[in-house]
Design a protein around this motif. Sequence first.
Motif: not given
Length: 140
Positions: A102-110
Motif C-alpha cells: 500500500g505504499r507504492g503511490l506514496a513512493i511515486v508521489d515522493a
Amino acid sequence: MVETGTGTLPAYTETLPRIPESARAARRLVHLALNVWGLNGLQDAAEVVISELLTNAVLHARRESVRVTVTRLSHERARVAVVDMSKKQPDLRPAGSEEESGRGLAIVDALSGGRWGVESLTWGKRVWAELGPREGEPGE
C-alpha cells in the motif's frame, strides 16, 4: 514517438505480460531510454517509479498485458507511464505501519515531487509520473 497537441515527443514503449516478472523488463526499458537521452540522473528514481506503477497494474488491473511508456518531455524531464485495461482509479492512501503493501503511490508521489496522475481512457487508464528537477531547482 508520442503525438501531443504541440508536436511529437520521443518515446519508447513496450507491451508486457501482466505478471510480476515484467517489472524487470519495464526497468530495463526505462534505463535504456534515459541512457539514450542522456538523462542518467533520473534513472534510479524512474526505475523505482515504473516498478511501483507496474506492480499496481499487476495487482489491480485486468487482462493479460500492460503497456509501459517512457517519454522525453525536455532536455531534463521524462515521463514514465503504465497503461492497463482497468478503469479503477489508483488511490494514494497512507499505509499503516503493520501493512505489508500500500505504499507504492506514496513512493511515486515522493520521487516525482507530486507530478503524477491518471488519465482515463475509453477501455482503461494510464498512470504516469514525471521526473526531473523540482520547481525552483536548477536543471541537470
